[in-house]
Scaffold this active site. Sequence first.
Site, PDB file in Angstrom:
ATOM      1  N   MET A 170       0.860  -1.184   0.000  1.00 59.58           N
ATOM      2  CA  MET A 170       0.000   0.000   0.000  1.00 59.58           C
ATOM      3  C   MET A 170       0.893   1.229   0.000  1.00 59.58           C
ATOM      4  O   MET A 170       1.884   1.280   0.734  1.00 59.58           O
ATOM      5  CB  MET A 170      -0.923   0.014   1.229  1.00 59.58           C
ATOM      6  N   SER A 212       5.364  -1.078  -0.869  1.00 56.29           N
ATOM      7  CA  SER A 212       4.928  -0.460  -2.118  1.00 56.29           C
ATOM      8  C   SER A 212       6.069   0.287  -2.789  1.00 56.29           C
ATOM      9  O   SER A 212       6.936   0.877  -2.133  1.00 56.29           O
ATOM     10  CB  SER A 212       3.785   0.522  -1.838  1.00 56.29           C
ATOM     11  N   GLN A 237       6.791  -4.227  -4.104  1.00 51.36           N
ATOM     12  CA  GLN A 237       5.826  -4.193  -5.209  1.00 51.36           C
ATOM     13  C   GLN A 237       6.282  -3.172  -6.234  1.00 51.36           C
ATOM     14  O   GLN A 237       6.862  -2.132  -5.900  1.00 51.36           O
ATOM     15  CB  GLN A 237       4.447  -3.828  -4.662  1.00 51.36           C
ATOM     16  N   TYR A 289       5.095  -1.133 -10.097  1.00 55.37           N
ATOM     17  CA  TYR A 289       4.280  -0.879 -11.276  1.00 55.37           C
ATOM     18  C   TYR A 289       5.240  -0.745 -12.456  1.00 55.37           C
ATOM     19  O   TYR A 289       6.378  -0.282 -12.303  1.00 55.37           O
ATOM     20  CB  TYR A 289       3.468   0.410 -11.131  1.00 55.37           C
ATOM     21  N   THR A 328       2.705  -5.591  -9.989  1.00 59.79           N
ATOM     22  CA  THR A 328       1.254  -5.436 -10.105  1.00 59.79           C
ATOM     23  C   THR A 328       0.881  -5.401 -11.587  1.00 59.79           C
ATOM     24  O   THR A 328       1.374  -4.552 -12.334  1.00 59.79           O
ATOM     25  CB  THR A 328       0.789  -4.144  -9.411  1.00 59.79           C
ATOM     26  N   ARG A 372     -11.949   6.305  -9.176  1.00 60.38           N
ATOM     27  CA  ARG A 372     -12.400   6.059  -7.808  1.00 60.38           C
ATOM     28  C   ARG A 372     -13.197   7.281  -7.364  1.00 60.38           C
ATOM     29  O   ARG A 372     -12.627   8.344  -7.087  1.00 60.38           O
ATOM     30  CB  ARG A 372     -11.191   5.791  -6.903  1.00 60.38           C
ATOM     31  N   LYS A 396       1.065  -9.867  -9.222  1.00 61.36           N
ATOM     32  CA  LYS A 396      -0.078  -9.546  -8.368  1.00 61.36           C
ATOM     33  C   LYS A 396      -1.214  -8.988  -9.225  1.00 61.36           C
ATOM     34  O   LYS A 396      -1.010  -8.029  -9.978  1.00 61.36           O
ATOM     35  CB  LYS A 396       0.326  -8.525  -7.303  1.00 61.36           C
ATOM     36  N   HIS A 453      -6.997  -5.866  -6.470  1.00 64.19           N
ATOM     37  CA  HIS A 453      -6.483  -4.558  -6.069  1.00 64.19           C
ATOM     38  C   HIS A 453      -7.328  -3.958  -4.949  1.00 64.19           C
ATOM     39  O   HIS A 453      -7.530  -2.753  -4.877  1.00 64.19           O
ATOM     40  CB  HIS A 453      -6.460  -3.607  -7.276  1.00 64.19           C
ATOM     41  N   ARG A 502     -10.211  -1.774  -6.046  1.00 68.17           N
ATOM     42  CA  ARG A 502      -9.846  -0.425  -6.483  1.00 68.17           C
ATOM     43  C   ARG A 502      -9.581  -0.331  -7.984  1.00 68.17           C
ATOM     44  O   ARG A 502      -9.259   0.740  -8.484  1.00 68.17           O
ATOM     45  CB  ARG A 502      -8.615   0.056  -5.707  1.00 68.17           C
ATOM     46  N   GLY A 557      -4.319  -5.689   3.890  1.00 64.68           N
ATOM     47  CA  GLY A 557      -4.071  -4.308   3.527  1.00 64.68           C
ATOM     48  C   GLY A 557      -4.616  -3.293   4.508  1.00 64.68           C
ATOM     49  O   GLY A 557      -3.994  -2.968   5.521  1.00 64.68           O
TER      50      GLY A 557
END
Length: 365
Positions: A79, A107, A128, A130, A156, A165, A233, A257, A260, A311
């Site tokens: 996170m 994260s 993690q 991206y 991810t 969102r 993930k 996710h 999300r 999380g």
Amino acid sequence: MMKPVRVADYAELARAALPARVWDYLDGGSGAEWTLRDNRAAFERITLRTRVLTDVATCDSRTTVLGAALAAPIGVAPMAYHRLAHDDGERATAAAAGAHGMLFVVSMFASASYADIANAATGPLWTQLYWLRDRAALLDVVRRAEDAGISALVLTVDAPRIARRPRDLRNAFTVPADVRAVNLDAPVMATSHVAEDGTSAIERHSRERFDPSLTWAELAWLRERSALPLALKGILTAEDAELAVAHGVDAIVVSNHGGRQLDGVPAAVDALPEVADQVAGRVPVLVDGGVRTGADVLKAVALGASAVLVGRPVLWGLAHAGAEGAADVLAILREELAEAMALTGRPTLADIDRSVLAVPRPRTR
């Protein structure tokens, strides 16, 4: 004030401690938040079958995942920006996870450096990622993680862009200037600090920086540049699980996710059996989304998970009482798991299989 006795007790304490827009960012999901709600409801539909007159004087929840020895099959999900919840941020979370022998997946957008997190940690750390358009920036993050002793990468794959969102759009959510993703250079993160009415800076930043053209073929580029184990993930289907194994991935995290990304996809625990059955033990399968009790952990293990990642509840504890609060959340889950193992007659993780599960309750909306 009475000390919280259930993980859920921490939610309202955290809500009271945080600015409304920060709470909405941490708590919210995409679309109508149907998948967000179903992540929790799916666990509640699953009931348990008990076995009695079994020796449960000692229940052993220890396990190993990708070489990481864990006191329980529980870890902290990745996170971003833990300093939104508490000034000690990821350092406090690392200390909390380590206190209970649990995994912490840091994260890419952590608000503390990998080095500082590692200094506070006594348990295993993964990170993690991206996939950024700027591969030099992506590789720089990997190198910083490696230098700090991070032991696995978790890419991810369900976020070629961040979904809409509504809570963040209404709040025009922007990362505060004093909370930064310090493991990335400031120019890479600049957009995330720019406020604009009716938009989310997080969403705008993802469209600018995330590479939506990523395919299975590009995984080789990362594997060639890092010897660390690689987990993916965001897998929800047997087809993608099989492709992951075929491309040499070392672990899979079944995840939507946290509700999300695409609203309307299955709850993560509902997708877990399909993925676990396809993988058939060839690589570890983890799951995140909706875990709130130790019995949930047992249910996930019964459905094929090697471990669960937790999380929001960790951030609830962090917001309420820093490292102590986050550690207490993890302690409750560990104690409840031991209780659930004893009361179902399953003294070791190896004893937990699908025979412990009753017929799921019907889905309701």
